[in-house]
Write an enzyme that holds these catalytic residues in place. Structure first.
Site: not given
Ligand SMILES: [Zn+2]
Length: 215
Positions: A99-102, A140, A168, A170
């Protein structure tokens, strides 16, 4: 030091006309991992961590290799003319993405269906297309759409359906800490969008033995 490192990377990682990037810069990644170990209060010099920056750099290079894979090259010679016009389905394709956020993994299964329009793609290429987009930093929903649009445009298919089921980390290890949640996303193009019957047939055929059912 960190700032200098980031600047070096951005100079090297120039995108070509297709938006593809070169291989990951292992030297830069290694120094960043050392910085990160220091920042979380670790001692990069202790025995167990000596080779960690090198290992992490290689792991990240592998997990993000999709940035420099080219779809045209991948499909070169793998499209076959055919009169078959029934639905083709490849389901339960395992994938691992980040995931590009975490920068934490999300993983699960992809189900793909399409209605050919005088040509089909070699079946083994579909999981490889999934990997090209999964091995990048992702969300996703975008992963789902990219797989669908790539198949639609390269095959000129009459319709494409893609369903992604994923867990996920995260969400599981941090944040809401929900361990059994499965996120489902779908992209329906062409006949899969305009004809409810086609969509239903696809959804019925992929349902049996899905990740969601096995729990
Ligand atoms: Zn994430």
């Amino acid at each position: 030091m960190a700032k200098q490192v980031v600047r070096r990377r951005s100079q090297r990682q120039v995108e070509d006309v297709k938006g593809n990037r070169g291989p990951a810069d292992l030297d830069v990644l290694q120094s960043l991992v050392t910085e990160m170990l220091l920042a979380i209060g670790e001692k990069p010099g202790r025995n167990g961590l000596l080779k960690t920056p090198e290992r992490v750099a290689k792991a990240f290079a592998f997990m993000t290799q999709g940035y420099h894979r080219d779809i045209d090259q991948l499909l070169n010679g793998a499209l076959f003319p055919i009169e078959y016009d029934e639905m083709v389905i490849v389901k339960d394709i395992d994938f691992f993405s980040m995931c590009e956020h975490h920068l934490l993994p999300f993983y699960g299964r992809v189900h793909v269906g399409y209605l050919p329009n005088k040509k089909v793609v070699g079946l083994s290429k579909i999981p490889r297309i999934v990997d090209v987009f999964a091995r990048r930093l992702q969300v996703q929903e975008r992963l789902t759409v990219q797989i669908a649009e790539t198949l639609k445009s390269n095959l000129n298919a009459r319709g494409v359906g893609v369903v992604v089921e994923a867990r996920h980390l995260c969400m599981m290890m941090r944040g809401v800490e929900k361990q059994n949640t499965i996120a489902v996303s779908s992209s329906m193009l062409g006949a899969f969008r305009s004809q409810p019957q086609t969509r239903q047939e696809f959804l019925k055929l992929i349902r049996r033995g899905s990740v969601a059912d096995s729990d």
